[in-house]
Design a protein around this motif. Structure first.
Motif, PDB file in Angstrom:
ATOM      1  N   UNK A   1       0.894  -1.155   0.000  1.00 18.11           N
ATOM      2  CA  UNK A   1       0.000   0.000   0.000  1.00 18.11           C
ATOM      3  C   UNK A   1       0.928   1.199   0.000  1.00 18.11           C
ATOM      4  N   UNK A   2       1.042   1.823  -1.160  1.00 18.81           N
ATOM      5  CA  UNK A   2       2.038   2.881  -1.319  1.00 18.81           C
ATOM      6  C   UNK A   2       1.705   3.729  -2.533  1.00 18.81           C
ATOM      7  N   UNK A   3       2.108   4.975  -2.482  1.00 21.63           N
ATOM      8  CA  UNK A   3       1.953   5.860  -3.636  1.00 21.63           C
ATOM      9  C   UNK A   3       3.236   5.906  -4.464  1.00 21.63           C
ATOM     10  N   UNK A   4       4.227   5.110  -4.071  1.00 20.96           N
ATOM     11  CA  UNK A   4       5.466   5.024  -4.830  1.00 20.96           C
ATOM     12  C   UNK A   4       5.324   3.895  -5.837  1.00 20.96           C
ATOM     13  N   UNK A   5       5.134   4.259  -7.098  1.00 19.47           N
ATOM     14  CA  UNK A   5       4.917   3.259  -8.134  1.00 19.47           C
ATOM     15  C   UNK A   5       5.966   3.416  -9.224  1.00 19.47           C
ATOM     16  N   UNK A   6       6.216   2.328  -9.906  1.00 16.76           N
ATOM     17  CA  UNK A   6       7.108   2.328 -11.062  1.00 16.76           C
ATOM     18  C   UNK A   6       6.232   2.542 -12.297  1.00 16.76           C
ATOM     19  N   UNK A   7       6.318   3.729 -12.881  1.00 17.59           N
ATOM     20  CA  UNK A   7       5.434   4.065 -13.985  1.00 17.59           C
ATOM     21  C   UNK A   7       5.545   3.087 -15.144  1.00 17.59           C
ATOM     22  N   UNK A   8       6.751   2.685 -15.499  1.00 16.48           N
ATOM     23  CA  UNK A   8       6.925   1.756 -16.619  1.00 16.48           C
ATOM     24  C   UNK A   8       6.261   0.416 -16.335  1.00 16.48           C
ATOM     25  N   UNK A   9       6.363  -0.049 -15.096  1.00  9.73           N
ATOM     26  CA  UNK A   9       5.734  -1.320 -14.734  1.00  9.73           C
ATOM     27  C   UNK A   9       4.215  -1.222 -14.772  1.00  9.73           C
ATOM     28  N   UNK A  10       3.690  -0.093 -14.307  1.00  7.78           N
ATOM     29  CA  UNK A  10       2.235   0.105 -14.321  1.00  7.78           C
ATOM     30  C   UNK A  10       1.723   0.091 -15.755  1.00  7.78           C
ATOM     31  N   UNK A  11       2.391   0.818 -16.618  1.00 11.05           N
ATOM     32  CA  UNK A  11       1.957   0.884 -18.017  1.00 11.05           C
ATOM     33  C   UNK A  11       2.083  -0.487 -18.677  1.00 11.05           C
ATOM     34  N   UNK A  12       3.148  -1.212 -18.381  1.00  9.39           N
ATOM     35  CA  UNK A  12       3.304  -2.571 -18.926  1.00  9.39           C
ATOM     36  C   UNK A  12       2.176  -3.483 -18.462  1.00  9.39           C
TER      37      UNK A  12
ATOM     38  N   UNK B   1      -7.362   7.486  -3.202  1.00  8.13           N
ATOM     39  CA  UNK B   1      -7.249   7.498  -1.742  1.00  8.13           C
ATOM     40  C   UNK B   1      -6.316   6.391  -1.264  1.00  8.13           C
ATOM     41  N   UNK B   2      -6.459   5.208  -1.839  1.00  5.52           N
ATOM     42  CA  UNK B   2      -5.609   4.072  -1.480  1.00  5.52           C
ATOM     43  C   UNK B   2      -5.134   3.413  -2.764  1.00  5.52           C
ATOM     44  N   UNK B   3      -3.860   3.120  -2.818  1.00  2.66           N
ATOM     45  CA  UNK B   3      -3.275   2.472  -3.987  1.00  2.66           C
ATOM     46  C   UNK B   3      -2.576   1.201  -3.514  1.00  2.66           C
ATOM     47  N   UNK B   4      -3.055   0.060  -4.005  1.00  2.00           N
ATOM     48  CA  UNK B   4      -2.519  -1.232  -3.578  1.00  2.00           C
ATOM     49  C   UNK B   4      -1.992  -1.973  -4.803  1.00  2.00           C
ATOM     50  N   UNK B   5      -0.763  -2.451  -4.697  1.00  2.58           N
ATOM     51  CA  UNK B   5      -0.177  -3.262  -5.761  1.00  2.58           C
ATOM     52  C   UNK B   5       0.335  -4.550  -5.167  1.00  2.58           C
ATOM     53  N   UNK B   6       0.316  -5.590  -5.955  1.00  2.00           N
ATOM     54  CA  UNK B   6       0.929  -6.849  -5.519  1.00  2.00           C
ATOM     55  C   UNK B   6       2.076  -7.159  -6.468  1.00  2.00           C
ATOM     56  N   UNK B   7       3.103  -7.779  -5.891  1.00  3.64           N
ATOM     57  CA  UNK B   7       4.274  -8.168  -6.675  1.00  3.64           C
ATOM     58  C   UNK B   7       4.435  -9.677  -6.591  1.00  3.64           C
TER      59      UNK B   7
END
Length: 57
Positions: free
Chosen positions: A7-18, A42-48
């Motif tokens: 849960x973070x607002x730090x995202x890798x733009x290239x990975x998101x677009x991919x 409000x909330x940004x959740x990513x899984x790796x």
């Protein structure tokens, strides 16, 4: 196999677009709108999975 949920607002733009392109989501074609929209959520959740964003079906 390890899945990491962030849960973070730090995202890798290239990975998101991919990820969006891999799922054929049209927002991938307008990253200048997509990235700010995600960051303004409000909330940004990513899984790796294996150090890459997971989400492809």
């Amino acid at each position: 196999m390890s899945v990491i949920v962030e849960i973070s607002k730090e995202i890798e733009q290239d990975e998101v677009i991919s990820l969006y392109r891999a799922n054929e989501w049209s927002s991938a074609e307008i990253p200048e709108k997509l990235i700010p929209a995600l960051l303004n959520s409000e909330t940004l959740v990513f899984s790796r999975l294996l150090s890459a964003y997971a989400g492809r079906s």
